[in-house]
Design an enzyme around this catalytic site. Sequence first.
Site, PDB file in Angstrom:
ATOM      1  N   GLU A  43      -2.136 -39.661 -31.246  1.00 45.05           N
ATOM      2  CA  GLU A  43      -2.250 -38.268 -31.695  1.00 45.05           C
ATOM      3  C   GLU A  43      -1.819 -37.396 -30.523  1.00 45.05           C
ATOM      4  OE1 GLU A  43      -6.013 -36.487 -32.941  1.00 45.05           O
ATOM      5  OE2 GLU A  43      -4.948 -34.749 -33.731  1.00 45.05           O
ATOM      6  N   GLU A  68      -3.755 -34.800 -24.753  1.00 43.80           N
ATOM      7  CA  GLU A  68      -4.094 -33.378 -24.889  1.00 43.80           C
ATOM      8  C   GLU A  68      -3.983 -32.724 -23.518  1.00 43.80           C
ATOM      9  OE1 GLU A  68      -4.971 -30.949 -27.256  1.00 43.80           O
ATOM     10  OE2 GLU A  68      -5.024 -29.781 -25.408  1.00 43.80           O
ATOM     11  N   ASP A 117       0.915 -26.328 -32.148  1.00 42.70           N
ATOM     12  CA  ASP A 117       1.215 -24.899 -31.940  1.00 42.70           C
ATOM     13  C   ASP A 117       2.617 -24.606 -32.483  1.00 42.70           C
ATOM     14  OD1 ASP A 117      -1.208 -24.510 -30.393  1.00 42.70           O
ATOM     15  OD2 ASP A 117      -0.222 -25.667 -28.815  1.00 42.70           O
ATOM     16  N   ASP A 153      -0.922 -25.477 -41.175  1.00 48.71           N
ATOM     17  CA  ASP A 153      -1.276 -24.412 -42.127  1.00 48.71           C
ATOM     18  C   ASP A 153      -0.171 -23.364 -42.185  1.00 48.71           C
ATOM     19  OD1 ASP A 153      -1.922 -23.744 -39.362  1.00 48.71           O
ATOM     20  OD2 ASP A 153      -2.482 -21.804 -40.218  1.00 48.71           O
ATOM     21  N   THR A 189      -9.027 -32.577 -39.420  1.00 50.53           N
ATOM     22  CA  THR A 189      -9.076 -32.216 -38.010  1.00 50.53           C
ATOM     23  C   THR A 189      -9.978 -30.981 -37.898  1.00 50.53           C
ATOM     24  OG1 THR A 189      -7.326 -30.549 -37.813  1.00 50.53           O
ATOM     25  CG2 THR A 189      -6.614 -32.845 -37.969  1.00 50.53           C
ATOM     26  N   TYR A 191      -9.110 -28.015 -36.700  1.00 45.61           N
ATOM     27  CA  TYR A 191      -8.361 -26.849 -37.196  1.00 45.61           C
ATOM     28  C   TYR A 191      -8.256 -26.878 -38.713  1.00 45.61           C
ATOM     29  CZ  TYR A 191      -6.743 -24.660 -32.873  1.00 45.61           C
ATOM     30  OH  TYR A 191      -6.680 -23.963 -31.686  1.00 45.61           O
ATOM     31  N   GLU A 192      -8.068 -28.054 -39.243  1.00 43.92           N
ATOM     32  CA  GLU A 192      -7.900 -28.194 -40.696  1.00 43.92           C
ATOM     33  C   GLU A 192      -9.146 -27.719 -41.436  1.00 43.92           C
ATOM     34  OE1 GLU A 192      -6.795 -32.159 -41.601  1.00 43.92           O
ATOM     35  OE2 GLU A 192      -6.144 -31.668 -43.642  1.00 43.92           O
TER      36      GLU A 192
HETATM   37  C1  SAM Z   1      -3.573 -25.901 -32.520  1.00 39.48           C
HETATM   38  S1  SAM Z   1      -4.311 -27.145 -31.554  1.00 39.48           S
HETATM   39  C2  SAM Z   1      -4.712 -28.427 -32.750  1.00 39.48           C
HETATM   40  C3  SAM Z   1      -5.732 -29.402 -32.244  1.00 39.48           C
HETATM   41  C4  SAM Z   1      -6.076 -30.590 -33.179  1.00 39.48           C
HETATM   42  N1  SAM Z   1      -4.920 -31.448 -33.380  1.00 39.48           N
HETATM   43  C5  SAM Z   1      -6.625 -30.108 -34.486  1.00 39.48           C
HETATM   44  O1  SAM Z   1      -5.899 -30.153 -35.491  1.00 39.48           O
HETATM   45  O2  SAM Z   1      -7.774 -29.672 -34.531  1.00 39.48           O
HETATM   46  C6  SAM Z   1      -2.902 -27.859 -30.736  1.00 39.48           C
HETATM   47  C7  SAM Z   1      -3.292 -28.651 -29.501  1.00 39.48           C
HETATM   48  O3  SAM Z   1      -2.157 -29.304 -28.983  1.00 39.48           O
HETATM   49  C8  SAM Z   1      -2.192 -29.245 -27.558  1.00 39.48           C
HETATM   50  N2  SAM Z   1      -0.784 -29.400 -27.107  1.00 39.48           N
HETATM   51  C9  SAM Z   1       0.251 -28.631 -27.491  1.00 39.48           C
HETATM   52  N3  SAM Z   1       1.396 -29.068 -26.927  1.00 39.48           N
HETATM   53  C10 SAM Z   1       1.066 -30.152 -26.174  1.00 39.48           C
HETATM   54  C11 SAM Z   1       1.824 -31.042 -25.345  1.00 39.48           C
HETATM   55  N4  SAM Z   1       3.140 -30.916 -25.207  1.00 39.48           N
HETATM   56  N5  SAM Z   1       1.162 -32.032 -24.705  1.00 39.48           N
HETATM   57  C12 SAM Z   1      -0.186 -32.165 -24.854  1.00 39.48           C
HETATM   58  N6  SAM Z   1      -0.958 -31.359 -25.623  1.00 39.48           N
HETATM   59  C13 SAM Z   1      -0.331 -30.360 -26.280  1.00 39.48           C
HETATM   60  C14 SAM Z   1      -2.819 -27.886 -27.273  1.00 39.48           C
HETATM   61  O4  SAM Z   1      -3.423 -27.826 -25.992  1.00 39.48           O
HETATM   62  C15 SAM Z   1      -3.845 -27.761 -28.394  1.00 39.48           C
HETATM   63  O5  SAM Z   1      -5.120 -28.254 -28.016  1.00 39.48           O
END
Ligand code: SAM
Length: 210
Positions: A43, A68, A117, A153, A189, A191-192
């Site tokens: 993941e 992460e 993101d 989303d 997840t 966020y989901e």
């Molecule tokens: C919007 S959050 C979603 C978190 C989780 N997957 C969820 O659905 O609840 C996106 C996560 O991806 C991490 N992230 C984004 N780009 C990344 C990268 N290139 N390497 C590691 N982590 C990354 C961010 O720090 C953030 O915690």
Amino acid sequence: MRMKRKPHLDSRIEKCAFLMVKQPAELRGRWLGESGCHELRLELGCGKGRFTVEAAKAEPDVLFAAFEKTQNVIVTAMERAAAEGLKNVVFASLYVNDLTEYFARCELSRIYLNFPDPWPSNKYARRRLTAANYLEQYSLVLRPGGEVHFKTDNLPFYEYSLGQFELSGFEIIEDIRDLHKNGPVGIFTDYEEKFHNQGFPVYRCVISKD
Ligand SMILES: C[S@@+](CC[C@H](N)C(=O)[O-])C[C@H]1O[C@@H](n2cnc3c(N)ncnc32)[C@H](O)[C@@H]1O
């Protein structure tokens, strides 16, 4: 904006250090090692880890790696895994720019991109985890028939990603526009859950490497 470090972060991370891979590049090509697991999934951007922890509980013979970049959130993911006593999940706290530094060719069977993101500004398009530069890496580290499971989303980001998938040589094997329309589907997840509870549809696409 830089996020403030959570209090006691270092000691909390230290308590779960047995779940953390400090030098993931050193495991390249030998992640499964003595794990007893028969496949390796990743993941990418696991956040607080609800998805990875639930998935690892459900499939104890699969090794889950969860990467992460933000220590403030990965600490919760590690604490959740530790509380469950899971043996088939490992974490790495890093920003992934090039996955091939960490995984050998065909080493992964599946990659999960859960609510990445969207980086709406074109200036940052290369940071989108569904951009062509990342898809090229996924194609190298996934085994034949390996899959990328993507949920979001964000409809404009979803449609952009479908376009990238079509250009990438992956086959789109699932494209669902409102995943939970008839009731909750699969592992949520963090966020989901938040978006679903607010009434927003979730989009899911699965692509496969030939
Ligand atoms: C919007 S959050 C979603 C978190 C989780 N997957 C969820 O659905 O609840 C996106 C996560 O991806 C991490 N992230 C984004 N780009 C990344 C990268 N290139 N390497 C590691 N982590 C990354 C961010 O720090 C953030 O915690």
